[in-house]
Motif scaffolding. Sequence first.
Motif, short mmCIF file in Angstrom:
data_model
loop_
_atom_site.label_atom_id
_atom_site.label_comp_id
_atom_site.label_asym_id
_atom_site.label_seq_id
_atom_site.Cartn_x
_atom_site.Cartn_y
_atom_site.Cartn_z
N HIS A 32 0.83 -1.20 0.00
CA HIS A 32 0.00 0.00 0.00
C HIS A 32 0.87 1.25 0.00
O HIS A 32 1.77 1.37 0.83
N ARG A 33 0.57 2.18 -0.89
CA ARG A 33 1.28 3.46 -0.92
C ARG A 33 0.29 4.53 -0.45
O ARG A 33 -0.72 4.81 -1.12
N THR A 34 0.59 5.08 0.70
CA THR A 34 -0.25 6.13 1.28
C THR A 34 -0.28 7.37 0.40
O THR A 34 0.77 7.88 0.00
N LEU A 35 -1.49 7.86 0.09
CA LEU A 35 -1.60 9.13 -0.63
C LEU A 35 -2.21 10.20 0.28
O LEU A 35 -1.88 11.37 0.16
N ASN A 36 -3.10 9.78 1.16
CA ASN A 36 -3.80 10.69 2.06
C ASN A 36 -3.58 10.22 3.50
O ASN A 36 -4.45 9.57 4.10
N ILE B 248 2.85 13.49 6.80
CA ILE B 248 2.32 14.13 5.59
C ILE B 248 3.46 14.50 4.64
O ILE B 248 3.38 14.27 3.43
N LYS B 249 4.54 15.00 5.24
CA LYS B 249 5.69 15.38 4.41
C LYS B 249 6.34 14.14 3.77
O LYS B 249 6.72 14.16 2.58
N LEU B 250 6.43 13.06 4.54
CA LEU B 250 7.04 11.82 4.04
C LEU B 250 6.35 11.33 2.77
O LEU B 250 6.98 10.86 1.83
N TYR B 251 5.01 11.43 2.74
CA TYR B 251 4.25 10.88 1.61
C TYR B 251 3.90 11.91 0.53
O TYR B 251 3.17 11.61 -0.40
N ARG B 252 4.42 13.13 0.68
CA ARG B 252 4.16 14.17 -0.32
C ARG B 252 4.68 13.73 -1.69
O ARG B 252 5.71 13.07 -1.79
N LEU B 253 3.92 14.08 -2.73
CA LEU B 253 4.30 13.69 -4.09
C LEU B 253 4.40 14.95 -4.95
O LEU B 253 3.78 15.97 -4.64
N PRO B 254 5.16 14.89 -6.03
CA PRO B 254 5.17 16.01 -6.97
C PRO B 254 3.74 16.29 -7.46
O PRO B 254 2.92 15.36 -7.52
N LEU C 144 0.07 -5.55 -5.89
CA LEU C 144 0.55 -6.87 -5.47
C LEU C 144 2.01 -7.01 -5.89
O LEU C 144 2.47 -6.31 -6.81
N ASP C 145 2.69 -7.97 -5.26
CA ASP C 145 4.11 -8.17 -5.60
C ASP C 145 4.27 -9.08 -6.83
O ASP C 145 5.25 -9.82 -6.93
N VAL C 146 3.32 -9.01 -7.77
CA VAL C 146 3.39 -9.80 -9.00
C VAL C 146 4.24 -9.07 -10.04
O VAL C 146 4.66 -7.92 -9.84
N MET C 147 4.49 -9.76 -11.15
CA MET C 147 5.28 -9.20 -12.27
C MET C 147 6.56 -8.55 -11.74
O MET C 147 7.25 -9.15 -10.92
N ASP C 148 6.89 -7.35 -12.19
CA ASP C 148 8.15 -6.73 -11.75
C ASP C 148 7.93 -5.71 -10.64
O ASP C 148 8.77 -4.83 -10.41
N ASN C 149 6.81 -5.84 -9.93
CA ASN C 149 6.45 -4.79 -8.97
C ASN C 149 7.33 -4.74 -7.73
O ASN C 149 7.68 -3.66 -7.25
N GLU C 150 7.67 -5.88 -7.18
CA GLU C 150 8.25 -5.92 -5.84
C GLU C 150 9.48 -5.04 -5.64
O GLU C 150 9.54 -4.29 -4.65
N PRO C 151 10.45 -5.10 -6.53
CA PRO C 151 11.67 -4.31 -6.30
C PRO C 151 11.43 -2.80 -6.17
O PRO C 151 12.25 -2.10 -5.59
N LEU C 152 10.31 -2.31 -6.71
CA LEU C 152 10.07 -0.85 -6.70
C LEU C 152 9.41 -0.36 -5.42
O LEU C 152 9.46 0.82 -5.09
N MET C 153 8.77 -1.30 -4.75
CA MET C 153 7.84 -0.89 -3.68
C MET C 153 8.53 -0.08 -2.59
O MET C 153 8.01 0.95 -2.16
N LYS C 154 9.67 -0.57 -2.13
CA LYS C 154 10.31 0.10 -1.00
C LYS C 154 10.72 1.51 -1.37
O LYS C 154 10.45 2.46 -0.63
N ASP C 155 11.33 1.67 -2.53
CA ASP C 155 11.77 3.00 -2.97
C ASP C 155 10.61 3.96 -3.12
O ASP C 155 10.77 5.17 -2.94
N LEU C 156 9.46 3.44 -3.49
CA LEU C 156 8.31 4.32 -3.71
C LEU C 156 7.46 4.49 -2.45
O LEU C 156 6.37 5.04 -2.51
N LYS C 157 8.00 4.01 -1.31
CA LYS C 157 7.34 4.19 -0.01
C LYS C 157 6.01 3.43 0.12
O LYS C 157 5.08 3.88 0.79
N PHE C 158 5.94 2.29 -0.55
CA PHE C 158 4.84 1.37 -0.27
C PHE C 158 5.17 0.66 1.04
O PHE C 158 6.35 0.44 1.36
N GLY C 159 4.15 0.27 1.78
CA GLY C 159 4.34 -0.54 2.97
C GLY C 159 3.59 -1.85 2.80
O GLY C 159 2.54 -1.89 2.13
N GLN C 160 4.12 -2.93 3.38
CA GLN C 160 3.47 -4.22 3.23
C GLN C 160 2.15 -4.25 3.98
O GLN C 160 2.08 -3.81 5.12
#
Length: 388
Positions: free
Chosen positions: A188-192, A214-220, A344-360
């Motif tokens: 899950h990637r927090t937006l709000n 709020i600052k941690l999850y701020r996006l462009p 989900l951690d299917v296809m090529d998703n998993e390696p990106l999750m941490k960098d993009l601030k998704f949480g399990q």
Amino acid sequence: EHKFWESQPVGQFKDVGDSSLPEGPIEQPTPLSEVKQEPYNLPELYEWTLCDMDSDEVCNEVYLLLMNNYVEDDDNLFRFNYTKEFLRWGLRPPGFYQNWHIGVRVKASKKLVAFITGIPVKMSVRGEVVRMAEVNFLCVHKKLRSKRLAPVMIKEVTRRIHLENIWQAAYTAGVLLPTPVATCQYWHRTLNPKKLIDIGFSRLGDRMTMSRTIKLYRLPTSTATPGLRKMELQDVLSVTRLLQNYLSRFVVAPTFDEDEVEHWLLPQENVVESYVVESPETHRITDFFSFYALPSSILNNPSYSTLKAAYSFYNVSTRTPLIQLFQDALVIAKQKDYDVFNALDVMDNEPLMKDLKFGQGDGQLYYYLYNYRLREALKPSELGLVLL
Ligand code: MYA
Ligand code: JJ1
């Protein structure tokens, strides 16, 4: 103990790790004339009904059944709240069978109390294309639980699928059954952040304040990829080629023709969103991403009733780094006022999750095949399939 599932042609727990068993169909097809011609018997008070999702009235009954009785998280804080437009989209792809949209009504009152569906798909399994059904939206009214209605519904949808000369199926569930082809995790990637914390979807981290969160999850406020735009009808052929090529890398993945890509990926407001990258130089489509909109009802909260969630669907990158595509997906989801972006951690998703601030997440999703054995379970990254 699984009295029902032990009677079905699915991988059994006792066979896990037995590599002497062959891969492929567990049972051979029988002649169609030998498939049972009449529906299975329901308990006396109930009757089968076909659910015509084109009818506003029926679609609304299905919507309400699911809104009140479908899947909840482990702590019963949230319940999936598929919209009517979404259900129509999800259940009427090219070549769908009306007959596979199955309801159960109370004979006396005609109240809709259970539902199960199938849709057709051509699934590639280790490079072999197999006609299958995807079975989804199995739901029994809360007051009719644990009466063994689900096995009857599963047998009935199986019978109707067999009548179309289809002998395999794919399905997912949040519960462990015999036997998963893969066990996937939700991220899950927090937006709000404020809302997610207020409703109990997430918690303030240790040593975190609301304003730091709020600052941690701020996006462009705008996307980074030049040439990114909403997918249009004219992109269908390019997207089909990109997707076919990409999905051919996975052990299990659907194969989509142009009609299916048009159905599944052409944007529909509040149902499915797709964006392509059109190269500013060559005007070719080099990448795309997509997500679908699946809100959840927030159960028993005084200030909020709906969680607005986007779910990553199919993404293909050939030029733009996948992480940048995903980041742009987050930016667009935020612009569209989603509260959270799930993947989900299917296809090529998993390696990106941490960098993009998704949480399990605390939820798992098990993938299953009916009447098709794989020698061992797959890694999530070997799956090229996302069900709704
Ligand atoms: S997954 C979403 C499922 N829906 C929900 O979770 C909504 C909330 N829950 C409910 O509505 C009910 O609890 C349901 C069960 C309806 C789930 N998948 O009637 P029962 C087995 C498969 O007494 P109930 C989705 O939609 C259970 O292990 N089996 O139970 C994909 C037990 O069997 P066994 C399940 O709680 C669905 C038996 O049912 C599931 O009143 C794919 C108990 O029946 C589940 N999610 O109702 C379906 N949950 O004794 C399979 C419980 O053996 C498709 N059970 O353990 C297979 C392919 C068919 C086509 C083949 C074509 C060739
Ligand atoms: O949404 C899910 N979990 C959320 C909410 C948990 C609430 C308490 N149980 C969750 N939130 C944490 C997010 C947090 C964000 C900041 C960083 C750290 C993480 O984990 C879960 C998935 O994780 N969803 C469900 O449980 C719903 C059911 C999932 C199974 C679906 C089966 C449907 C099959 C139909 O084909």
